[in-house]
Design an enzyme around this catalytic site. Structure first.
Site, PDB file in Angstrom:
ATOM      1  N   HIS A  44       0.365 -13.569   6.891  1.00 15.44           N
ATOM      2  CA  HIS A  44      -0.242 -13.966   8.163  1.00 15.44           C
ATOM      3  C   HIS A  44      -1.718 -13.595   8.240  1.00 15.44           C
ATOM      4  CE1 HIS A  44       0.813  -9.713   9.243  1.00 15.44           C
ATOM      5  NE2 HIS A  44      -0.334  -9.797   9.877  1.00 15.44           N
ATOM      6  N   ASP A  61       6.258 -13.315   4.526  1.00 15.67           N
ATOM      7  CA  ASP A  61       4.970 -12.801   5.002  1.00 15.67           C
ATOM      8  C   ASP A  61       4.250 -12.102   3.852  1.00 15.67           C
ATOM      9  OD1 ASP A  61       2.827 -12.157   6.541  1.00 15.67           O
ATOM     10  OD2 ASP A  61       3.897 -10.872   7.951  1.00 15.67           O
ATOM     11  N   GLY A 113      -4.903  -4.340  12.225  1.00 14.90           N
ATOM     12  CA  GLY A 113      -5.735  -4.007  11.075  1.00 14.90           C
ATOM     13  C   GLY A 113      -4.941  -3.394   9.946  1.00 14.90           C
ATOM     14  N   SER A 128      -2.097  -4.621   8.936  1.00 18.28           N
ATOM     15  CA  SER A 128      -1.337  -5.698   8.286  1.00 18.28           C
ATOM     16  C   SER A 128      -1.656  -5.775   6.803  1.00 18.28           C
ATOM     17  CB  SER A 128      -1.665  -7.040   8.932  1.00 18.28           C
ATOM     18  OG  SER A 128      -0.852  -7.267  10.046  1.00 18.28           O
ATOM     19  N   SER A 166       4.028  -6.136   7.851  1.00 14.44           N
ATOM     20  CA  SER A 166       4.098  -7.451   8.496  1.00 14.44           C
ATOM     21  C   SER A 166       3.697  -7.349   9.963  1.00 14.44           C
ATOM     22  CB  SER A 166       5.503  -8.033   8.359  1.00 14.44           C
ATOM     23  OG  SER A 166       5.622  -9.245   9.082  1.00 14.44           O
TER      24      SER A 166
END
Length: 457
Positions: free
Chosen positions: A204, A234, A315, A317, A332
């Site tokens: 993502h 993801d 941030g 992720s 995720s």
């Protein structure tokens, strides 16, 4: 007396120059070795390395309902009959007799997936309580909540409904920071296909074609996203601008210039203590609470995730999830923050590696690290042996050697991992040797001239 002092100075200078040549040569050789691409893991660790998972696979989903790590470090297996319980005891694990098999639990999640999608909801099988837990965040309306509750009631009493704080969102905005026009993410793990090196991060974070930088000014381009899966999965691959990850590719950053060596990949076990690193909140820890979780983000549904109690914030992720030096997943999304806590979901790294056709770049089995060592790529991360979850650690410590936003030219030149300092020492030593030879030759020439003029007048 003056000539004797000059001879001593010349000898000391020559000795220092020779020593400099030897030292510079050693520095260049060491830098060349350090610059070699770290080895890539030959295989990912699987559930077969976990005795609890092995028992579940042998007994089958009709007689078992998952496995997890107990507080004492021993594997626990949920079973539906006493004969299966005896088989578990004989294997050295602890059985727990439950009412619902994995077949029943998976049938319940399949019914939930077939219902109309409701953003802000998530569900997973809780092995330890033998039920399916459905959560809804504050964005879910009363009407949607009522419809979900009716669906759950139709499945059975083992589907538990609960409201949760915050909202289920992705964490956009190695854990080193990666920035693009879409926001900020964290680097996960370094991987390779044998020809080029890549950063494995969250899907993502950006679609294929996204360009990533290592600084806010856009002066240090990291690479470009070449493969991405989201929603559904993801995970994504960012190909390095220069094609290679460079020194320290086997290390994930945990803050303050420190890192952890990665030695393999595995699927985690429920109850396992795990660690996450991210560019926003640094190193955090928690426990795995469920596997194969489903989350309905506003952007779409992602399945097959690891559910944990580790906190995360925007941030983080794409940042790495690991334990005892074993790569487990990339961040995720979830709810909450690192002040109040919350639930965070991770994309399993093994599935991403298999789907993308890449291998993890790992440390050699005998790589140095903290006392106690690091598991080799053939060791088990899922079972943790007889280690209690509370005793687990991130893994062997190592310095972070990759380029950073705050690095300066002076720091890079004086870094002993670079060839530059060694070449500078060699050049200085050669200049000193040439200078001493020239001075000696000039002195001999003048002395000869004096002798010649005195002899022949």
């Amino acid at each position: 007396m003056r000539h004797a002092r000059r001879r001593v100075v010349r000898r000391v200078t020559r000795l220092a120059a020779v020593g400099g040549l030897v030292l510079g040569g050693a520095m260049v050789a060491q830098a060349a070795v350090a610059g070699e691409t770290p080895p890539a893991s030959a295989r990912a660790l699987t559930a077969a390395d976990d005795p609890g998972a092995t028992l579940v696979a042998r007994l089958g989903p009709a007689r078992t309902a998952g496995n997890w790590i107990g507080a004492d470090g021993r594997p626990v297996v949920a079973v539906t009959d006493e004969a299966a319980a005896r088989a578990v005891r004989r294997a050295g694990a602890r059985p727990k007799v439950v009412s619902h098999s994995m077949d029943e639990l998976k049938s319940a999640t399949a019914t939930l997936r077939s219902a109309p999608r409701v953003p802000g909801t998530a569900w997973a099988v809780d092995y330890r309580t033998n039920r399916v837990v459905v959560r809804a965040d504050r964005t879910v309306s009363a009407g949607d909540w009522s419809r979900l509750t009716r669906i759950a009631s139709g499945i059975g009493g083992f589907v538990h409904m609960e409201r949760t704080k915050g909202t289920f969102t992705t964490r956009l905005n190695g854990a080193e920071p990666m920035l693009s026009t879409g926001g900020r993410c964290s680097a996960g793990f370094n991987v390779t296909d044998g020809k080029s090196d890549f950063i494995l991060t969250a899907g993502h974070c950006g679609p294929a074609g996204s360009i990533w930088f290592g600084d806010k000014q856009g002066g240090r381009q990291l690479g470009r996203t070449v493969n991405s899966s989201f929603p559904g999965g993801d995970f994504s691959l960012v190909q390095y601008e220069g094609g290679k990850a460079g020194a320290g590719a086997d290390v994930v950053a945990i803050g303050d210039g420190r890192g952890v060596r990665i030695t393999g990949a595995a699927d985690p076990a429920v109850g396992q203590r795990v660690f996450r690193s991210g560019s926003t909140t640094g190193l955090r820890d928690g426990q795995v609470t469920a596997l194969n979780a489903t989350v309905n983000y506003p952007e779409g549904t992602v399945t097959g995730l690891i559910e944990t109690t580790v906190c995360a914030e925007p941030g983080d992720s794409g940042g790495p999830l690991f334990s005892e030096g074993i790569a487990l997943g990339v961040t995720s999304g979830g709810n909450g923050d690192c002040t109040t806590g919350g639930t965070t979901f991770f994309q399993p790294v093994t599935k991403a590696l298999t789907t993308l056709g890449v291998r993890l770049i790992v440390s050699a089995p005998d790589a140095g690290g903290a006392p106690g060592g690091t598991p080799s790529p053939g060791s088990s991360a899922g079972s943790q042996g007889a280690m209690a979850p509370s005793a687990a650690s991130p893994g062997s410590s190592a310095p972070v050697t990759g380029g950073s936003e705050g690095s300066t030219l002076l720091a890079r030149l004086t870094d002993t991992r670079n060839i530059g300092p060694g070449l500078l020492v060699i050049a200085g030593s050669l200049i000193a040797l040439v200078a001493t030879r020239y001075i000696r030759a000039e002195q001999d020439r003048k002395a000869y001239q004096r002798y010649y003029s005195a002899t022949w007048g």
